[in-house]
Structure formats: structure tokens, C-alpha cells
Design a protein around this motif. Structure first.
Motif, short mmCIF file in Angstrom:
data_model
loop_
_atom_site.label_atom_id
_atom_site.label_comp_id
_atom_site.label_asym_id
_atom_site.label_seq_id
_atom_site.Cartn_x
_atom_site.Cartn_y
_atom_site.Cartn_z
N GLN A 153 0.90 -1.11 -0.05
CA GLN A 153 0.15 0.01 0.20
C GLN A 153 0.98 1.39 -0.09
OE1 GLN A 153 -3.08 -0.27 -0.32
NE2 GLN A 153 -3.76 2.01 -0.26
N ALA A 154 1.96 1.34 0.86
CA ALA A 154 2.70 2.35 0.76
C ALA A 154 3.79 2.44 -0.12
CB ALA A 154 3.56 2.57 2.24
N GLN A 155 3.89 1.40 -1.08
CA GLN A 155 5.19 1.23 -2.15
C GLN A 155 6.41 1.43 -1.44
OE1 GLN A 155 4.02 3.89 -5.38
NE2 GLN A 155 2.37 2.59 -5.80
N ASP A 156 6.75 1.15 -0.29
CA ASP A 156 7.72 0.96 0.54
C ASP A 156 8.15 -0.34 0.81
OD1 ASP A 156 9.90 1.79 2.21
OD2 ASP A 156 8.87 2.66 3.62
N GLN A 157 9.44 -0.97 0.58
CA GLN A 157 9.79 -2.24 0.76
C GLN A 157 10.60 -2.59 1.79
OE1 GLN A 157 11.38 -3.00 -3.25
NE2 GLN A 157 9.90 -3.72 -4.02
N THR A 158 10.90 -1.36 2.70
CA THR A 158 12.03 -1.37 3.77
C THR A 158 11.17 -2.08 4.93
OG1 THR A 158 11.21 0.70 4.41
CG2 THR A 158 13.05 0.41 2.60
N ILE A 159 12.20 -2.95 5.71
CA ILE A 159 11.86 -3.38 7.01
C ILE A 159 13.22 -2.85 7.81
CG2 ILE A 159 12.40 -5.72 6.55
CD1 ILE A 159 10.57 -6.57 8.56
N THR A 160 13.12 -2.63 9.09
CA THR A 160 14.21 -2.33 9.86
C THR A 160 15.03 -3.67 10.30
OG1 THR A 160 13.07 -2.32 12.07
CG2 THR A 160 13.14 -0.22 10.87
N TYR A 161 16.14 -3.46 10.64
CA TYR A 161 16.98 -4.63 11.10
C TYR A 161 16.29 -5.38 12.30
CZ TYR A 161 21.02 -7.19 13.30
OH TYR A 161 21.56 -7.97 13.92
N ILE A 162 15.94 -4.66 13.30
CA ILE A 162 15.27 -5.22 14.26
C ILE A 162 13.84 -5.82 14.05
CG2 ILE A 162 14.30 -4.73 16.67
CD1 ILE A 162 17.35 -4.70 16.81
N GLY A 163 13.32 -5.19 13.30
CA GLY A 163 11.91 -5.70 12.85
C GLY A 163 11.95 -6.77 12.05
N CYS A 164 13.05 -7.09 11.28
CA CYS A 164 13.30 -8.08 10.35
C CYS A 164 13.59 -9.49 11.20
CB CYS A 164 14.38 -7.90 9.52
SG CYS A 164 14.57 -9.17 8.25
N LEU A 165 14.46 -9.24 12.27
CA LEU A 165 14.89 -10.30 13.02
C LEU A 165 13.87 -10.44 13.91
CD1 LEU A 165 18.62 -9.83 14.14
CD2 LEU A 165 17.69 -11.38 12.33
N SER A 166 13.01 -9.72 14.38
CA SER A 166 12.06 -9.94 15.43
C SER A 166 10.82 -10.53 14.74
CB SER A 166 11.14 -8.65 15.77
OG SER A 166 12.07 -7.96 16.46
N GLN A 167 10.47 -10.51 13.30
CA GLN A 167 9.67 -10.94 12.62
C GLN A 167 10.08 -12.72 12.26
OE1 GLN A 167 8.91 -10.06 8.10
NE2 GLN A 167 6.98 -9.59 8.74
N ALA A 168 11.46 -12.74 11.81
CA ALA A 168 11.80 -14.02 11.74
C ALA A 168 11.71 -14.88 13.21
CB ALA A 168 13.29 -14.23 11.37
N SER A 169 12.03 -14.19 14.20
CA SER A 169 12.14 -15.03 15.42
C SER A 169 10.49 -15.44 15.60
CB SER A 169 12.41 -14.08 16.67
OG SER A 169 14.04 -13.60 16.38
N PHE A 170 9.67 -14.42 15.81
CA PHE A 170 8.32 -14.67 16.10
C PHE A 170 7.77 -15.81 15.10
CE2 PHE A 170 8.16 -10.56 18.15
CZ PHE A 170 7.79 -11.16 19.48
#
Length: 311
Positions: A86-103
Motif C-alpha cells: 500500500q505504501a509502496q515501501d519495501q523496507t523493514i528495519t534490522y530489528i523488525g526483520c529479526l523480530s519477524q523471523a524470531s516470532f
């Protein structure tokens, strides 16, 4: 600047399913629909079990926990993808990425353990029916869920702590719609031998032991059912396991597909499609499977939605 400090400010780019702008609206609608079906279906299961006193049994207690896990699994992956589109923004933060992988590891591991617990519940119900309520008492049921949570948390924590040691340099593009641990590890420019070793050895052990428990439980169940002389009795015994078996085949079949696709091919498209089958489809299908194959659940849902009682 030291390499270890560099990872604090890094972000990743989730490339999603396609870079074709014309397909983005279609993908958005498709995944939004699947997410809403997942949330609605699993919420209905939880509410039906909570409101119907007939379903206050160990089997449905575990089922409601499974539905809660499915809601969490979908919520940590799909909404971020929808926001990015929706936002046409593909970025995800470093912490957000590792948190998503962990969960993602935590909730998939929790479902893995819970399916083994549910298989044990069916074993006791069919093979030891007279002692069922004594063995599967409320205290044991809660303890089994908490134990599953503890083991899954430790499994996710091991991989997460090892991933924090990785150093990322350039080319931080993830050909995926969420941060899957195996894909993130491949982007590291530091040594990833230990991480890959953990992914395969710990992963195979962690998912293999519950699967072995499920197989062992059903060997005992089949052996016990075959000793029943009545055809109706056999059908009734097998019917209580039908829904659980369907969910087991869906979960482990999809998981095996992800493992094989990552081991056999480097195709990002095949890996993403396999992960969709693993992380998106089972949470959406589980409530459908249980509502279609389970008479008690079907009646409870109808009563909860339209108020029609079958008593």
C-alpha cells in the motif's frame, strides 16, 4: 565504524512476490482476503469453544490454543506485506526483520509441539478411554501448553541469538514477503556455517521429535481401533482423529516442502511459494478443516452464529 555496530542501523528490502506494479493490487486483495478469512475463522473457533460448555474438554482446549497460534502466525507476516504494498515501501528495519523471523520460528514451533500434544490427547481418548478425564486433567493440559511454549521459545531464542552475531554488508534485498530466517542468513557477509548447521540439526531435531511422537501415537491408535469389532465403533474412533490428521498432513507437508525447496533449489520464486504454503495456508485452512470434519464443532459454530441449537 566497526562492522558489528553497522548492523544496528541497517535495514532490509522485502521484494515480495513480484516487482510488477500491475500485479501488486491483485496480490494485495488476495492476501488481505486470506488474512481476513484466517482471523475470522480462528476467532470463531475460539469464541465457539469458549461459549459452548459441551466443548470444554481437553481436545477443544488445545484446538482453541491452535487457533490463537494461527492468528499470531498470520499477523506477524501478512500485515507488514500489505502495508509495504500500500505504501509502496519495501523496507523493514534490522530489528523488525529479526523480530519477524524470531516470532515466525516461535509460532511455527509452538504449532509443531501442540500438534504432538493433540496427538497424545487422541491416543489417551481412544486407547485409554476409561482413564481419559483422569489423565488429561486441566492441570496437565495447561502444563503441556506451557511446556510447548517454553520449548518453542528456547528454539527461537537459539536461532535469534546466533543471527544477532551476523554481519551484513551490502545487497540487503530479501526475495520474500517476510523475513524468513534461512533467507536472512544467506545475506550475511560473515561466516554462516554455524547458523546453517543449527538451522538443519536443531530444526530437524525440534520438528522431528514431535512428528515421531505423532506417528507413534497414531500407530497405537490404529492398533487399538483395529481391535474394535463393531464397524460403527471403528468409524466413530477414526472420525475423532480425522480433523487432527488433516491438519498434521497440511502442516508437516508444507513444512517439508519448504525444507526440500531450500535444500534442492536456489530459486527464490519456488522458495517463496513453498513458504506461502507453510506460513499462510495452514492457519487459513485449519478452522475450515475442523468445522467441516468435526460434527460437534460444526454444531457449536452454527449455534454461535445463528443461535440454532441441535439438542
Amino acid at each position: 565504524m566497526k562492522p558489528t555496530n553497522q548492523t544496528v542501523i541497517l535495514g532490509f528490502h522485502l521484494l515480495g512476490l513480484t516487482d510488477d506494479p500491475e500485479l501488486q493490487p491483485l496480490i494485495f486483495i488476495l492476501f488481505l482476503s486470506m488474512y481476513l478469512i484466517t482471523i475470522l475463522g480462528n476467532l470463531l473457533i475460539i469464541l465457539a469453544v469458549s461459549c459452548d460448555s459441551h466443548l470444554h474438554t481437553p481436545m477443544y482446549f488445545f484446538l482453541s490454543n491452535l487457533s490463537l497460534i494461527d492468528i499470531c502466525t498470520s499477523t506477524i507476516t501478512i500485515p507488514k506485506m500489505l502495508v509495504n504494498i500500500q505504501a509502496q515501501d519495501q523496507t523493514i528495519t534490522y530489528i523488525g526483520c529479526l523480530s519477524q523471523a524470531s516470532f515466525a520460528l516461535l509460532f511455527s514451533g509452538l504449532e509443531n509441539c501442540l500438534l504432538a500434544v493433540m496427538a497424545y490427547d487422541r491416543y489417551v481418548a481412544i486407547c485409554l478411554p476409561l482413564r481419559y478425564m483422569v489423565i488429561m486433567n486441566p492441570q496437565l493440559c495447561v502444563l503441556l501448553v506451557l511446556l510447548s511454549l517454553l520449548i518453542s521459545t528456547m528454539h527461537a531464542l537459539i536461532h535469534s541469538l546466533m543471527a544477532l552475531q551476523l554481519v551484513f554488508c551490502t545487497d540487503l534485498k530479501i526475495s520474500h514477503f517476510f523475513c524468513e530466517l534461512a533467507v536472512v542468513i544467506k545475506l550475511a557477509c560473515s561466516d554462516i556455517f554455524i547458523n546453517n548447521l543449527l538451522v538443519y540439526l536443531v530444526g530437524i531435531t525440534f520438528f522431528g521429535v514431535p512428528l515421531f511422537g505423532i506417528i507413534l501415537s497414531y500407530i497405537q491408535i490404529v492398533s487399538s481401533v483395529l481391535r474394535i469389532t463393531s464397524v460403527e465403533g471403528r468409524y466413530k474412533a477414526f472420525s475423532t482423529c480425522g480433523s487432527h490428521l488433516s491438519v498434521v498432513f497440511l502442516f508437516y507437508g508444507a513444512g517439508f516442502g519448504v525444507y526440500m525447496s531450500s535444500a534442492v533449489t536456489d530459486s527464490s520464486i519456488k522458495n517463496v511459494l513453498a513458504s506461502i504454503m507453510y506460513i499462510v495456508i495452514p492457519p487459513m485452512m485449519n478452522p475450515i478443516i475442523y468445522s467441516l470434519k468435526n460434527k460437534e464443532m460444526k454444531e457449536a459454530l452454527i449455534y454461535f452464529i445463528v443461535g440454532i441449537s441441535f439438542e
